[in-house]
Design an enzyme around this catalytic site. Structure first.
Site, mmCIF file in Angstrom:
data_model
loop_
_atom_site.group_PDB
_atom_site.id
_atom_site.type_symbol
_atom_site.label_atom_id
_atom_site.label_comp_id
_atom_site.label_asym_id
_atom_site.label_seq_id
_atom_site.Cartn_x
_atom_site.Cartn_y
_atom_site.Cartn_z
ATOM 1 N N GLU A 20 -0.716 -9.166 -0.792
ATOM 2 C CA GLU A 20 -2.026 -9.587 -0.484
ATOM 3 C C GLU A 20 -2.878 -9.549 -2.013
ATOM 4 O OE1 GLU A 20 -1.889 -6.581 2.456
ATOM 5 O OE2 GLU A 20 -2.402 -7.873 4.024
ATOM 6 N N ALA A 49 0.672 -1.239 0.019
ATOM 7 C CA ALA A 49 -0.108 -0.022 0.027
ATOM 8 C C ALA A 49 0.893 0.953 0.019
ATOM 9 C CB ALA A 49 -0.836 0.090 1.125
ATOM 10 N N GLY A 90 0.613 -5.185 0.782
ATOM 11 C CA GLY A 90 -0.529 -5.059 0.135
ATOM 12 C C GLY A 90 -0.241 -5.649 -1.135
ATOM 13 N N GLU A 136 4.636 -5.105 7.221
ATOM 14 C CA GLU A 136 3.866 -3.613 7.992
ATOM 15 C C GLU A 136 4.435 -3.614 9.180
ATOM 16 O OE1 GLU A 136 2.407 -6.308 6.222
ATOM 17 O OE2 GLU A 136 1.054 -5.389 4.729
HETATM 18 N N1 CO8 Z 1 4.619 3.140 -0.653
HETATM 19 C C1 CO8 Z 1 4.909 4.492 -1.140
HETATM 20 N N2 CO8 Z 1 6.254 4.582 -1.914
HETATM 21 C C2 CO8 Z 1 6.713 3.506 -2.036
HETATM 22 C C3 CO8 Z 1 6.792 2.135 -1.318
HETATM 23 C C4 CO8 Z 1 5.352 2.143 -0.751
HETATM 24 N N3 CO8 Z 1 4.926 1.024 -0.255
HETATM 25 N N4 CO8 Z 1 7.631 1.324 -1.732
HETATM 26 C C5 CO8 Z 1 8.432 2.032 -2.358
HETATM 27 N N5 CO8 Z 1 8.053 3.318 -2.612
HETATM 28 C C6 CO8 Z 1 8.849 4.391 -3.296
HETATM 29 C C7 CO8 Z 1 10.195 4.956 -2.634
HETATM 30 O O1 CO8 Z 1 9.484 5.887 -1.349
HETATM 31 C C8 CO8 Z 1 10.788 5.388 -3.547
HETATM 32 O O2 CO8 Z 1 10.281 6.739 -3.882
HETATM 33 P P1 CO8 Z 1 11.287 8.124 -4.042
HETATM 34 O O3 CO8 Z 1 12.204 7.830 -5.049
HETATM 35 O O4 CO8 Z 1 10.249 9.097 -4.487
HETATM 36 O O5 CO8 Z 1 11.960 8.098 -2.820
HETATM 37 C C9 CO8 Z 1 10.653 4.359 -4.702
HETATM 38 O O6 CO8 Z 1 9.493 3.914 -4.496
HETATM 39 C C10 CO8 Z 1 11.644 3.380 -4.839
HETATM 40 O O7 CO8 Z 1 11.977 2.729 -3.740
HETATM 41 P P2 CO8 Z 1 13.352 2.606 -2.685
HETATM 42 O O8 CO8 Z 1 14.115 3.788 -3.077
HETATM 43 O O9 CO8 Z 1 12.938 2.386 -1.307
HETATM 44 O O10 CO8 Z 1 13.943 1.476 -3.435
HETATM 45 P P3 CO8 Z 1 15.040 0.215 -2.810
HETATM 46 O O11 CO8 Z 1 15.257 -0.479 -3.821
HETATM 47 O O12 CO8 Z 1 16.070 0.826 -2.062
HETATM 48 O O13 CO8 Z 1 13.935 -0.470 -1.680
HETATM 49 C C11 CO8 Z 1 11.952 -1.835 -1.045
HETATM 50 C C12 CO8 Z 1 13.031 -1.234 -2.305
HETATM 51 C C13 CO8 Z 1 12.717 -2.784 -0.227
HETATM 52 C C14 CO8 Z 1 10.757 -2.271 -1.752
HETATM 53 C C15 CO8 Z 1 11.580 -0.690 -0.250
HETATM 54 O O14 CO8 Z 1 11.084 0.417 -1.212
HETATM 55 C C16 CO8 Z 1 10.618 -0.759 0.809
HETATM 56 O O15 CO8 Z 1 10.749 -1.315 1.831
HETATM 57 N N6 CO8 Z 1 9.135 -0.322 0.556
HETATM 58 C C17 CO8 Z 1 8.125 -0.490 1.449
HETATM 59 C C18 CO8 Z 1 7.763 -1.899 1.464
HETATM 60 C C19 CO8 Z 1 6.640 -1.997 2.723
HETATM 61 O O16 CO8 Z 1 6.953 -1.702 3.554
HETATM 62 N N7 CO8 Z 1 5.682 -2.246 2.051
HETATM 63 C C20 CO8 Z 1 4.243 -2.484 2.944
HETATM 64 C C21 CO8 Z 1 3.338 -1.254 2.955
HETATM 65 S S1 CO8 Z 1 2.054 -1.358 4.112
HETATM 66 C C22 CO8 Z 1 1.073 -2.241 3.423
HETATM 67 O O17 CO8 Z 1 1.068 -2.714 2.270
HETATM 68 C C23 CO8 Z 1 -0.339 -2.410 4.334
HETATM 69 C C24 CO8 Z 1 -1.522 -3.057 3.461
HETATM 70 C C25 CO8 Z 1 -2.862 -2.805 4.291
HETATM 71 C C26 CO8 Z 1 -3.449 -1.583 4.089
HETATM 72 C C27 CO8 Z 1 -4.685 -1.510 4.965
HETATM 73 C C28 CO8 Z 1 -6.084 -1.900 4.540
HETATM 74 C C29 CO8 Z 1 -6.949 -1.701 5.503
#
Ligand code: CO8
Length: 258
Positions: A112, A66, A109, A132
C-alpha cells in the site's frame, strides 16, 4: 534534515532517497516508521534542492506490512479514536514525484505504501501481496482501492481474498509496476528515472502529477477540463517559453522551475 529512528535519508543532485530500515522485522511499518517517512517526505517536499523522492527498503523487504506485533494489541476504540494509520495520507500529499523502488517483500501496508508513490519499479526479487485475509482482517491503507484501480477487480479480488503473493513479472504484467529490473540494478534504475525527472520543469512535473491523480477522483469530462486548464496555466510559465524555444532552436532546454 531530522535524525530518524527507522529510516535512512540522503539527498544529492536533486534526488532524495528514503530507505526504510528495520531489516530484522522485514521493515514492518509501525507508528514510528509512519512518522519518520511522512516527516522526511514532507521535509524533502519543502526543500528546493530536491525534485524527486525515491522510497526503498533494505535486505529482503521493501516492507512486509503493518507491524502485526503492534496491531495485535490494538482494539477498535483506540484504532477509531486515533484514526489509526490515517497519517499515511501525509505521504500522498507530497507534491514532488515519488518513486517506490521495491527491492523485496511489499506486503499488506508495504504494498500500500508502494502504491501511494507515483512510479513503482521492482527488482526481480520483489513480491507483492495483500495477505491481511490470513490475519482475519482486510487491507486498511488503500489496498482494496488503489490495487483495484491499478490492476482491476479480477486480480485485486484474487490477491485480497487468497492472500497469495505475486512476483515482479506478474506485477508488471498486471500494470502494478512500471518496470522490472535485475536486483542489483534497482537503485541505479530508480536514480536514472529520478534524474530524468530532475532535468524537467518542476512546475510541469507537479502539474502532471496533479492531472494524473485527478483521473482517479473525477469524471472523464471534469478530468479533461482540469487537464486543459492546467495546460493553459502552463503557458504562463517561463519553463514553457524555454522548453518550446529550445525545441525550435534545436538545443537542450534550461528549465528554471519558474
Ligand atoms: N509485522 C511484524 N513483524 C514482522 C512482519 C510484520 N508485518 N513481517 C515479518 N515480521 C518479522 C517476523 O516476526 C520475524 O521476526 P522475529 O525474527 O523476531 O520472529 C522477522 O520479521 C522475519 O520474518 P519471518 O521469520 O517470518 O521471515 P520468513 O522469510 O519466514 O517470511 C514473510 C517472510 C512471508 C514476509 C513473513 O514474515 C510474513 O508473512 N510476514 C507478514 C506479512 C503480512 O501478513 N503482512 C500484512 C500485515 S497486515 C497489514 O499490513 C495491514 C495494513 C493496514 C493497517 C490498518 C490501517 C487502518
Amino acid at each position: 534534515m531530522t535524525d530518524f529512528e527507522t529510516i535512512l535519508t540522503e539527498s544529492a543532485d536533486g534526488i532524495a532517497v528514503i530507505t526504510i530500515n528495520r531489516p530484522k522485522a522485514l521493515n514492518a511499518l509501525n507508528q514510528q516508521v509512519l512518522e519518520d517517512i511522512a516527516t522526511a517526505a514532507e521535509q524533502f517536499d519543502a526543500d528546493d534542492s530536491v525534485k524527486a523522492i525515491i522510497i526503498t527498503g533494505t535486505d529482503r523487504a521493501f516492507a512486509a506490512g503493518a507491524d502485526i506485533k503492534q496491531m495485535a494489541e490494538l482494539d477498535f476504540a483506540t484504532a477509531f479514536k486515533t484514526d489509526f494509520f490515517a497519517g499515511w495520507s501525509r505521504l500522498t500529499a507530497v507534491r514532488k514525484p515519488t518513486i517506490a523502488a521495491v527491492n523485496g517483500f511489499a506486503l499488506g501496508g508495504g504494498c500500500e505504501v508502494a502504491m501511494m508513490c507515483d512510479i513503482l519499479i521492482a527488482s526481480e526479487k520483489a513480491k507483492f501481496g495483500q495477505p491481511e485475509i490470513n490475519l482475519g482482517v482486510l487491507p486498511g491503507m488503500g489496498g482494496s482501492q488503489r490495487l483495484t484501480r491499478a490492476i482491476g477487480k479480477a486480480k485485486a479480488m484474487d490477491l485480497c481474498l487468497t492472500g497469495r503473493m505475486m512476483d515482479a513479472e506478474e506485477a508488471e504484467r498486471s500494470g502494478l509496476v512500471a518496470r522490472v529490473v535485475p536486483h542489483d540494478e534497482l537503485m541505479d534504475e530508480a536514480r536514472k528515472i529520478a534524474a530524468t525527472i530532475v532535468s524537467k520543469s518542476r512546475i510541469a512535473s507537479a502539474m502532471v502529477k496533479e492531472a494524473v491523480n485527478a483521473s482517479f477522483e473525477t469524471t472523464l469530462q471534469q478530468g479533461l477540463l482540469f487537464e486543459r486548464r492546467l495546460f493553459h496555466s502552463a503557458l504562463a510559465t517561463n519553463d514553457q517559453s524555454e522548453g518550446m524555444a529550445a525545441f525550435v532552436e534545436k538545443r537542450d532546454p534550461d528549465f528554471t522551475d519558474t
